[in-house]
Design an enzyme around this catalytic site. Sequence first.
Site, PDB file in Angstrom:
ATOM      1  N   LYS A 125       0.861  -1.188   0.000  1.00  0.00           N
ATOM      2  CA  LYS A 125       0.000   0.000   0.000  1.00  0.00           C
ATOM      3  C   LYS A 125       0.886   1.224   0.000  1.00  0.00           C
ATOM      4  O   LYS A 125       2.014   1.188   0.521  1.00  0.00           O
ATOM      5  CB  LYS A 125      -0.871   0.001   1.259  1.00  0.00           C
ATOM      6  CG  LYS A 125      -2.110   0.871   1.150  1.00  0.00           C
ATOM      7  CD  LYS A 125      -3.241   0.185   0.417  1.00  0.00           C
ATOM      8  CE  LYS A 125      -4.358   1.146   0.105  1.00  0.00           C
ATOM      9  NZ  LYS A 125      -5.514   0.471  -0.492  1.00  0.00           N
ATOM     10  N   ASP A 165      -6.673   4.417  -4.910  1.00  0.00           N
ATOM     11  CA  ASP A 165      -7.427   4.269  -3.653  1.00  0.00           C
ATOM     12  C   ASP A 165      -8.056   5.645  -3.432  1.00  0.00           C
ATOM     13  O   ASP A 165      -8.227   6.407  -4.403  1.00  0.00           O
ATOM     14  CB  ASP A 165      -6.491   3.848  -2.495  1.00  0.00           C
ATOM     15  CG  ASP A 165      -7.260   3.476  -1.225  1.00  0.00           C
ATOM     16  OD1 ASP A 165      -7.908   2.421  -1.218  1.00  0.00           O
ATOM     17  OD2 ASP A 165      -7.247   4.245  -0.244  1.00  0.00           O
TER      18      ASP A 165
HETATM   19  P1  NDP Z   1     -12.964   7.986  -2.955  1.00  0.00           P
HETATM   20  O1  NDP Z   1     -11.946   8.988  -2.581  1.00  0.00           O
HETATM   21  O2  NDP Z   1     -13.365   7.827  -4.364  1.00  0.00           O
HETATM   22  O3  NDP Z   1     -14.315   8.246  -2.108  1.00  0.00           O
HETATM   23  C1  NDP Z   1     -14.326   8.316  -0.722  1.00  0.00           C
HETATM   24  C2  NDP Z   1     -15.697   8.822  -0.297  1.00  0.00           C
HETATM   25  O4  NDP Z   1     -15.761   8.832   1.143  1.00  0.00           O
HETATM   26  C3  NDP Z   1     -16.001  10.245  -0.727  1.00  0.00           C
HETATM   27  O5  NDP Z   1     -17.391  10.373  -0.946  1.00  0.00           O
HETATM   28  C4  NDP Z   1     -15.567  11.051   0.505  1.00  0.00           C
HETATM   29  O6  NDP Z   1     -16.218  12.308   0.592  1.00  0.00           O
HETATM   30  C5  NDP Z   1     -16.062  10.150   1.608  1.00  0.00           C
HETATM   31  N1  NDP Z   1     -15.337  10.369   2.860  1.00  0.00           N
HETATM   32  C6  NDP Z   1     -13.996  10.482   3.043  1.00  0.00           C
HETATM   33  N2  NDP Z   1     -13.718  10.661   4.345  1.00  0.00           N
HETATM   34  C7  NDP Z   1     -14.895  10.660   4.975  1.00  0.00           C
HETATM   35  C8  NDP Z   1     -15.284  10.820   6.318  1.00  0.00           C
HETATM   36  N3  NDP Z   1     -14.362  11.010   7.285  1.00  0.00           N
HETATM   37  N4  NDP Z   1     -16.616  10.764   6.616  1.00  0.00           N
HETATM   38  C9  NDP Z   1     -17.535  10.570   5.651  1.00  0.00           C
HETATM   39  N5  NDP Z   1     -17.233  10.430   4.360  1.00  0.00           N
HETATM   40  C10 NDP Z   1     -15.948  10.472   4.039  1.00  0.00           C
HETATM   41  O7  NDP Z   1     -12.436   6.586  -2.353  1.00  0.00           O
HETATM   42  P2  NDP Z   1     -12.838   5.129  -2.780  1.00  0.00           P
HETATM   43  O8  NDP Z   1     -14.292   5.063  -3.075  1.00  0.00           O
HETATM   44  O9  NDP Z   1     -11.866   4.649  -3.779  1.00  0.00           O
HETATM   45  O10 NDP Z   1     -12.506   4.325  -1.441  1.00  0.00           O
HETATM   46  C11 NDP Z   1     -13.443   4.222  -0.353  1.00  0.00           C
HETATM   47  C12 NDP Z   1     -12.989   3.122   0.576  1.00  0.00           C
HETATM   48  O11 NDP Z   1     -12.926   1.871  -0.144  1.00  0.00           O
HETATM   49  C13 NDP Z   1     -11.594   3.282   1.194  1.00  0.00           C
HETATM   50  O12 NDP Z   1     -11.595   2.686   2.473  1.00  0.00           O
HETATM   51  C14 NDP Z   1     -10.715   2.469   0.269  1.00  0.00           C
HETATM   52  O13 NDP Z   1      -9.527   2.032   0.896  1.00  0.00           O
HETATM   53  C15 NDP Z   1     -11.630   1.297  -0.022  1.00  0.00           C
HETATM   54  N6  NDP Z   1     -11.298   0.563  -1.233  1.00  0.00           N
HETATM   55  C16 NDP Z   1     -11.273   1.169  -2.451  1.00  0.00           C
HETATM   56  C17 NDP Z   1     -11.009   0.426  -3.597  1.00  0.00           C
HETATM   57  C18 NDP Z   1     -11.102   1.021  -4.952  1.00  0.00           C
HETATM   58  O14 NDP Z   1     -11.105   0.221  -5.915  1.00  0.00           O
HETATM   59  N7  NDP Z   1     -11.190   2.326  -5.114  1.00  0.00           N
HETATM   60  C19 NDP Z   1     -10.658  -0.994  -3.505  1.00  0.00           C
HETATM   61  C20 NDP Z   1     -10.785  -1.548  -2.188  1.00  0.00           C
HETATM   62  C21 NDP Z   1     -11.065  -0.779  -1.098  1.00  0.00           C
HETATM   63  P3  NDP Z   1     -15.532  13.591  -0.153  1.00  0.00           P
HETATM   64  O15 NDP Z   1     -15.432  13.223  -1.599  1.00  0.00           O
HETATM   65  O16 NDP Z   1     -16.502  14.689   0.121  1.00  0.00           O
HETATM   66  O17 NDP Z   1     -14.184  13.746   0.501  1.00  0.00           O
END
Ligand code: NDP
Length: 445
Positions: A125, A165
């Site tokens: 990571k 990520d």
């Molecule tokens: P993104 O950055 O695309 O989206 C994250 C989302 O979570 C956004 O809507 C963001 O809001 C919101 N967010 C961030 N911090 C907070 C918080 N403290 N409280 C509430 N909402 C919050 O990330 P991903 O969708 O790629 O990843 C999401 C999760 O999934 C992570 O844990 C990641 O490690 C995991 N993951 C992702 C993979 C992938 O393929 N992308 C694969 C496997 C796991 P805002 O945009 O307003 O900041």
Amino acid sequence: MKYVDRVIEEYKVKDASQPEFIQAMEEVIKSVEVIFDNHPEYENMAILERLLEPERTIKFKVPWIDDKGVTHVNRGYRIQYNSALGPYKGGIRFHPSVTESVLKFLGLEQTFKNALTNLPMGGGKGGSDFDPINKSELEIMRFCQSYMTELYRHIGENVDVPAGDMGVGAREIGYLFGQYRRITGASDRGVLTGKGVGYGGSLVRTQATGYGILYLATEVLKKFNIDPKGKRTIISGSGVVGTYAAEKATELGLKIVGMSDITGYILDEDFDINIIKELQKKKPFVFKDYVKVAQRGEFFPGSIYDTDVKVDIVMPCATQNEINLERARRLVKNGMFMMAEGANMPNSNEAIEYFLKNDIIVVPGKAGNAGGVATSGLEMTQNSTRLYWSAEEVDSKLKDIMHNIHQQCLTIMDEYNIDQKNYVAAANIAGVQKVIDAMIAQGDY
Ligand code: NDP
């Protein structure tokens, strides 16, 4: 003192400044205690310590110049955790909360998750404490280029293959890949995954994590003879994972009643993810504009987990530790019967314990979100064979992988007599045992 407990105590002291890592390591190790009870010889072989220490931690400065000509310096990292099963594989996160502790927890989880996919991938990571919010396109590009200027010497399609990520999507992967190509003069597509489809990316990679959660969740529901149709669902996070989890959930007939981002949450009995997808095309994306466009629902600041909406299924797809014990209690009180994690470690250990005690089905992120890295693995295969698959082919392979993860969990549940709702222990045991077996077979001392 039992071996497992001794190691947990030692690491709590040794890595006291790494709370997220301590949390993840304790959760994983406690849930796989039975492996060590069955194999007392593992203590002499220091198997746990060999699992918990990353093979390598790379830490570097990332200087970049903003649009006003001011220089900033962020911290960059790549944690190469374990390569017993294949090249290190795991995403890059750009978020102000990134620390070595956060990346170690993610790298450890990634190692066992990748093992579950049955694809030849080790765990790693990386990331930076850079905050991409409100940065211009050029600032993002310059930052990615600077990050890769150091990272390039540590990665390669047979060594370490990063992906996206939080804060790193196809745009950032494009800039990172461009810089890698420029510096090395090599054009090996397989050095990064999550690339644009036009230059070596796989179809369905963007959707894969979100879709995968639903493929697995529906298999789990089927086991309990529960029809997913109409089940009231809330999803936190409206990024890559949340959006496509919501899309697939809607397609499969679940009823989404709430969604969130960092600014707050929307409750709408007829939540329409297509409106969010349209809004995401605008820069900046303003989540609460949903209410204006849909002309229904309501936006509230704060966490969706502090509300009292009736719910059947919860899919946290935002970030770590969103749900503490208090929020867990509230979800159970409001009717939740299934927790399907999309994010990595969205629940505290106390929250997970509470769910399991209260007969809730818990599908951990390690299994639930494995579809993302699995499709990255499929992208690597396509890159090395130079043959590209249709969306239907990739989607069907993704479904097979999620089905296979479910089967592995069922086998472990039977073998170790684990509660049928406890996918946490089942997934952890399956992943951890595979990595241990490979390490021992390779004389990895
Ligand atoms: P993104 O950055 O695309 O989206 C994250 C989302 O979570 C956004 O809507 C963001 O809001 C919101 N967010 C961030 N911090 C907070 C918080 N403290 N409280 C509430 N909402 C919050 O990330 P991903 O969708 O790629 O990843 C999401 C999760 O999934 C992570 O844990 C990641 O490690 C995991 N993951 C992702 C993979 C992938 O393929 N992308 C694969 C496997 C796991 P805002 O945009 O307003 O900041």
